[in-house]
Scaffold this motif. Sequence first.
Motif, short mmCIF file in Angstrom:
data_model
loop_
_atom_site.label_atom_id
_atom_site.label_comp_id
_atom_site.label_asym_id
_atom_site.label_seq_id
_atom_site.Cartn_x
_atom_site.Cartn_y
_atom_site.Cartn_z
N TYR A 161 -51.65 -73.33 25.78
CA TYR A 161 -52.54 -74.14 26.60
C TYR A 161 -51.80 -75.39 27.08
CZ TYR A 161 -56.76 -76.86 27.81
OH TYR A 161 -57.73 -77.61 28.45
N PHE A 162 -51.60 -75.47 28.40
CA PHE A 162 -50.87 -76.60 29.01
C PHE A 162 -51.73 -77.20 30.12
CE2 PHE A 162 -47.77 -73.35 27.69
CZ PHE A 162 -47.03 -74.06 26.76
N PRO A 163 -52.73 -77.99 29.81
CA PRO A 163 -53.68 -78.45 30.84
C PRO A 163 -53.08 -79.41 31.85
CG PRO A 163 -54.12 -79.52 28.73
CD PRO A 163 -53.11 -78.44 28.46
N VAL A 164 -51.91 -80.04 31.56
CA VAL A 164 -51.34 -81.01 32.50
C VAL A 164 -49.91 -80.64 32.91
CG1 VAL A 164 -52.81 -82.96 31.89
CG2 VAL A 164 -50.78 -82.50 30.52
N SER A 165 -49.47 -79.43 32.65
CA SER A 165 -48.11 -79.03 32.98
C SER A 165 -48.11 -77.71 33.74
CB SER A 165 -47.25 -78.87 31.72
OG SER A 165 -46.98 -80.12 31.11
N GLU A 166 -47.00 -77.50 34.46
CA GLU A 166 -46.78 -76.22 35.13
C GLU A 166 -45.97 -75.33 34.22
OE1 GLU A 166 -45.24 -74.36 39.40
OE2 GLU A 166 -45.07 -76.52 38.98
N VAL A 167 -46.32 -74.04 34.18
CA VAL A 167 -45.58 -73.06 33.41
C VAL A 167 -44.74 -72.22 34.37
CG1 VAL A 167 -45.79 -70.93 32.10
CG2 VAL A 167 -47.10 -72.91 31.42
N ALA A 221 -52.85 -70.58 29.68
CA ALA A 221 -53.68 -71.42 30.53
C ALA A 221 -52.88 -72.68 30.82
CB ALA A 221 -55.00 -71.76 29.85
N ALA A 222 -52.62 -72.95 32.10
CA ALA A 222 -51.79 -74.09 32.47
C ALA A 222 -52.30 -74.70 33.76
CB ALA A 222 -50.34 -73.65 32.63
N ASN A 223 -51.86 -75.94 34.01
CA ASN A 223 -52.27 -76.61 35.24
C ASN A 223 -51.86 -75.78 36.45
OD1 ASN A 223 -53.38 -79.07 36.51
ND2 ASN A 223 -51.33 -79.28 37.32
N ASN A 224 -50.63 -75.30 36.46
CA ASN A 224 -50.14 -74.37 37.47
C ASN A 224 -49.30 -73.30 36.77
OD1 ASN A 224 -50.12 -77.24 38.95
ND2 ASN A 224 -50.63 -75.67 40.43
#
Length: 531
Positions: free
Chosen positions: A472-478, A494-497
Amino acid sequence: MIVNFMRETFKSVASCRSGNATLLVALGMPVLIGGAGMGVDVTQWYMWKRELQFAVDQAAIAGAWAAADSETESTYATRADQEFLANLSVTDDFHADPVISLADYAGGTDNSVAVSATATKELPFTGFLTGNAATISAYAQASFEEGVTFTSCLIALDDDDTGAVTIGGSAVLTASCGLAALSTDDLSIKVNGNPDVEAGWILSAGGVDEWLKNNTDDVILEYMSGLYDPFAELSPPNPSESQISRTYSCSGSNDTTFADVSVRTITNYSYWQGPNQNNVEAWDNPDGRASSNTYNQDEGLIVPNGTVEGTEVERETVWRDLGGKGQKKKWERREYDRTTIYSNVVVQEGGQAGNVRPGTYSSIRIGCDTAFAPGVYNIDGGSLTINGQHEVNGAGVMFVLYNGASVTINGGADVNLTGMTASDLMNVGLSPEDANDLAGMLVFEDRDGPGAGNNGQRFNGNSNTVLNGTMYFPVSEVFFAGTAGVTSQCLMIAANNITITGTADMQTFCPADSTEDTTVVSTASKVRLVA
């Protein structure tokens, strides 16, 4: 004479105008009475019809709502009958039982509820004339659509970016566990190149690239309302052990011994008076300390190396001089009894950076074969970087990223990491409810942090990269450029982008016969009265 008399008499009667009104009233009375009676009967009939029609309408709607829910679909007829009876008043005593059934509508099969009913009773006027009772009938039909719940194993969380999910080059995405974007942009899911995509279903709060519509058989739903971040309400755990500052290195380390420890401690205080401990008598001390009996039990404690399973008993008697002289001298005697039981003793052997323990690290850059002990690892501002030809293992672990920390997993390493179970999380102090919500979480980025910047979170694994759990990366791009396998649960990102580059191969996101169960949107059931 007689003929003339009769002629004069008829002329006289014909020319007489007295009594005409009475005659007209007498001649019109049947029509007047019939019209009044018919009006009363029509009013009655209309009232019965209107009530019966409303009752079947409401019955069909209630039955359709029940049929639209998988948990209540078997009760549709009961619900319809209940609603039918609840809406009767005037016809309650003379209606027939309604006929309730599923019916086809608009090309569907058994996708509507049909209700028909009759009521029979003799009307006052027409019944008198015909000798028959009047029967009225009513029919209603309500169609229904069941609500649908969609899950996904790839979710882009940004709410307005173009290409919140970007699939590039010749990437292979055949996870078949769902792809979702919360962005409302007209091109929230974008394709660059000619990838191989079989996501199962593609969901977006905005628009989806035409390429996907023309080159996949996936279910594509655009401009959806109600898509949401399934982890938005969760917070990462931070147990006391994870707050200990630690440093990773590849230097040798000692063995670490863990055990379940039960301790019972009995402490008795008594008070005495006399010149010495061998010549005393009991003394009632009003200010004396109370005796105690305590019991503590802990699981997985670090204990001294060399500890073995068994029982240890420690006993001690201590006399304390409270002052006074001769026969007036006062004493306190403490009798201490401590019983310790060690069970489930486990020794983790030391080695090259072996058995890394939960704690707070500025960075962990893997430089040798490494095993992560179960628990929560805080990465503060730096990175978790796995490179080279090393074996990296950890079961029941969670990495929490703070202050812009990042994760990079490159090809060449043998990686097998599995997120914490609910039981693991309860063992570090979480409530059962919080533990269930966070179960399976492998990486959790602090949503209040700045994110990992332009470099983002990078996964360039190979066929020996196994990641079981949720990242889970709500403020980062994967950036996903390699591959990853699973063994025990679906991999969920789940990521910001999310950017899936041309060399990505995402075919093994879920174990065989498993599905991702993270819900990202639920559509409401629909019911409509159609007849």
